[in-house]
Motif scaffolding. Structure first.
Motif, PDB file in Angstrom:
ATOM      1  N   GLY A  66       0.855  -1.685   0.450  1.00  0.00           N
ATOM      2  CA  GLY A  66      -0.205   0.005   0.541  1.00  0.00           C
ATOM      3  C   GLY A  66       0.822   1.587   0.396  1.00  0.00           C
ATOM      4  N   ALA A  67       1.671   1.570   0.938  1.00  0.00           N
ATOM      5  CA  ALA A  67       2.760   2.797   0.441  1.00  0.00           C
ATOM      6  C   ALA A  67       3.359   2.256  -0.030  1.00  0.00           C
ATOM      7  CB  ALA A  67       3.768   2.304   2.072  1.00  0.00           C
ATOM      8  N   ALA A  68       3.600   2.178  -0.546  1.00  0.00           N
ATOM      9  CA  ALA A  68       4.952   1.783  -2.570  1.00  0.00           C
ATOM     10  C   ALA A  68       4.039   2.308  -2.944  1.00  0.00           C
ATOM     11  CB  ALA A  68       5.775   0.428  -2.673  1.00  0.00           C
ATOM     12  N   GLY A  69       2.721   1.728  -3.185  1.00  0.00           N
ATOM     13  CA  GLY A  69       1.992   1.691  -4.488  1.00  0.00           C
ATOM     14  C   GLY A  69       1.347   3.097  -4.245  1.00  0.00           C
ATOM     15  N   THR A  70       0.952   3.489  -3.293  1.00  0.00           N
ATOM     16  CA  THR A  70       0.379   5.252  -3.067  1.00  0.00           C
ATOM     17  C   THR A  70       1.483   5.661  -4.213  1.00  0.00           C
ATOM     18  OG1 THR A  70      -1.077   3.933  -1.579  1.00  0.00           O
ATOM     19  CG2 THR A  70      -0.544   6.495  -1.845  1.00  0.00           C
ATOM     20  N   ALA A  71       3.354   5.532  -3.048  1.00  0.00           N
ATOM     21  CA  ALA A  71       3.800   6.368  -3.270  1.00  0.00           C
ATOM     22  C   ALA A  71       4.107   6.909  -5.187  1.00  0.00           C
ATOM     23  CB  ALA A  71       5.112   6.347  -2.618  1.00  0.00           C
ATOM     24  N   VAL A  81       5.935  15.045  -5.823  1.00  0.00           N
ATOM     25  CA  VAL A  81       7.894  14.819  -6.156  1.00  0.00           C
ATOM     26  C   VAL A  81       8.638  13.784  -6.464  1.00  0.00           C
ATOM     27  CG1 VAL A  81       9.607  15.769  -4.946  1.00  0.00           C
ATOM     28  CG2 VAL A  81       8.176  16.891  -4.820  1.00  0.00           C
ATOM     29  N   VAL A  82       9.144  13.746  -7.173  1.00  0.00           N
ATOM     30  CA  VAL A  82      10.507  12.528  -7.427  1.00  0.00           C
ATOM     31  C   VAL A  82      11.665  12.736  -7.469  1.00  0.00           C
ATOM     32  CG1 VAL A  82      11.095  10.521  -9.137  1.00  0.00           C
ATOM     33  CG2 VAL A  82       8.546  11.756  -9.512  1.00  0.00           C
ATOM     34  N   SER A  83      12.458  12.299  -5.932  1.00  0.00           N
ATOM     35  CA  SER A  83      13.377  12.231  -6.016  1.00  0.00           C
ATOM     36  C   SER A  83      14.519  11.284  -5.299  1.00  0.00           C
ATOM     37  CB  SER A  83      13.434  13.040  -4.700  1.00  0.00           C
ATOM     38  OG  SER A  83      13.863  12.068  -3.637  1.00  0.00           O
ATOM     39  N   THR A  84      15.614  11.134  -5.648  1.00  0.00           N
ATOM     40  CA  THR A  84      16.586  10.195  -5.806  1.00  0.00           C
ATOM     41  C   THR A  84      16.288   8.666  -3.689  1.00  0.00           C
ATOM     42  OG1 THR A  84      18.335  10.571  -6.902  1.00  0.00           O
ATOM     43  CG2 THR A  84      18.629   8.647  -5.305  1.00  0.00           C
ATOM     44  N   LEU A  85      16.094   9.903  -2.925  1.00  0.00           N
ATOM     45  CA  LEU A  85      15.780   9.451  -2.229  1.00  0.00           C
ATOM     46  C   LEU A  85      14.572   8.822  -1.691  1.00  0.00           C
ATOM     47  CD1 LEU A  85      16.954   8.839   1.132  1.00  0.00           C
ATOM     48  CD2 LEU A  85      15.988  11.828   1.762  1.00  0.00           C
ATOM     49  N   LYS A  86      13.790   9.082  -2.325  1.00  0.00           N
ATOM     50  CA  LYS A  86      12.209   8.716  -2.243  1.00  0.00           C
ATOM     51  C   LYS A  86      12.444   7.583  -3.334  1.00  0.00           C
ATOM     52  CE  LYS A  86       8.931  10.646  -2.724  1.00  0.00           C
ATOM     53  NZ  LYS A  86       7.751  12.336  -3.036  1.00  0.00           N
ATOM     54  N   LEU A  87      13.415   6.944  -4.257  1.00  0.00           N
ATOM     55  CA  LEU A  87      13.096   5.896  -4.836  1.00  0.00           C
ATOM     56  C   LEU A  87      13.442   4.488  -4.319  1.00  0.00           C
ATOM     57  CD1 LEU A  87      13.352   7.262  -8.256  1.00  0.00           C
ATOM     58  CD2 LEU A  87      10.871   6.707  -7.556  1.00  0.00           C
ATOM     59  N   SER A  89      13.969   4.962  -0.855  1.00  0.00           N
ATOM     60  CA  SER A  89      13.596   4.528   0.422  1.00  0.00           C
ATOM     61  C   SER A  89      12.084   3.615  -0.093  1.00  0.00           C
ATOM     62  CB  SER A  89      12.251   5.558   0.321  1.00  0.00           C
ATOM     63  OG  SER A  89      13.324   6.575   1.236  1.00  0.00           O
ATOM     64  N   ILE A  90      11.342   3.410  -1.719  1.00  0.00           N
ATOM     65  CA  ILE A  90      10.092   2.650  -1.564  1.00  0.00           C
ATOM     66  C   ILE A  90      10.901   1.472  -1.824  1.00  0.00           C
ATOM     67  CG2 ILE A  90       8.704   2.010  -3.936  1.00  0.00           C
ATOM     68  CD1 ILE A  90       8.797   5.376  -3.869  1.00  0.00           C
ATOM     69  N   SER A  91      12.139   1.107  -2.543  1.00  0.00           N
ATOM     70  CA  SER A  91      13.109   0.153  -2.788  1.00  0.00           C
ATOM     71  C   SER A  91      13.359  -0.988  -2.065  1.00  0.00           C
ATOM     72  CB  SER A  91      14.151   0.729  -3.694  1.00  0.00           C
ATOM     73  OG  SER A  91      13.972   0.943  -5.338  1.00  0.00           O
ATOM     74  N   LEU A  92      13.633   0.937  -0.255  1.00  0.00           N
ATOM     75  CA  LEU A  92      14.003  -0.543   0.874  1.00  0.00           C
ATOM     76  C   LEU A  92      12.605  -1.066   0.731  1.00  0.00           C
ATOM     77  CD1 LEU A  92      16.428   2.417   2.091  1.00  0.00           C
ATOM     78  CD2 LEU A  92      17.114  -0.229   1.325  1.00  0.00           C
ATOM     79  N   VAL A  93      11.877  -0.023   1.147  1.00  0.00           N
ATOM     80  CA  VAL A  93      10.159  -0.822   1.302  1.00  0.00           C
ATOM     81  C   VAL A  93       9.679  -2.549   0.994  1.00  0.00           C
ATOM     82  CG1 VAL A  93       8.037  -0.789   1.960  1.00  0.00           C
ATOM     83  CG2 VAL A  93       9.116   0.899   2.602  1.00  0.00           C
ATOM     84  N   ILE A  94      10.073  -2.374  -0.090  1.00  0.00           N
ATOM     85  CA  ILE A  94       9.517  -3.214  -1.017  1.00  0.00           C
ATOM     86  C   ILE A  94      11.241  -4.848  -0.857  1.00  0.00           C
ATOM     87  CG2 ILE A  94       9.447  -4.665  -3.794  1.00  0.00           C
ATOM     88  CD1 ILE A  94       8.826  -1.456  -4.648  1.00  0.00           C
TER      89      ILE A  94
END
Length: 107
Positions: A66-71, A81-87, A89-94
């Motif tokens: 849910g969190a990764a999909g929503t982001a 906003v798309v940022s390297t840190l956000k991407l 972080s999403i990868s780490l959640v997955i």
């Protein structure tokens, strides 16, 4: 089958989070109705999946999807906003969700 239900429940969680944003505080009727439908469906499938899965890993997978999909949805369709840190972080959640799934045991 329980894992499939859980994945679908996580995707539906993405739907209810997006609809919650689009409802503008429940002031728009159709996004509000969609929010309720997605939320009830998501919780219903989560409930069914929890009959067979351990609660910790299952809940982490559900919220992680849910969190990764929503982001991701927000970045692609809502102008977030798309940022390297956000991407990263999403990868780490997955990665964490996958790790929990691999470490848990299904009954």
């Amino acid at each position: 089958m329980a894992w499939l239900l859980l994945v679908v429940a996580g995707l539906l969680e993405t739907g209810f989070a997006v609809c919650l944003k689009l409802s503008h505080g429940f002031t728009r009727i159709w996004p509000t109705i969609a929010f309720a439908a997605f939320a009830l469906s998501s919780f219903g499938l989560l409930t069914l999946a929890l009959k067979k899965l351990d609660v910790g890993p299952a809940y982490a997978v559900w919220t992680g999807i849910g969190a990764a999909g929503t982001a991701i949805y927000g970045m692609i369709f809502l102008g977030d906003v798309v940022s390297t840190l956000k991407l990263v972080s999403i990868s780490l959640v997955i990665i964490g969700v996958i790790g929990l799934q691999l470490s848990g045991s299904a009954h």
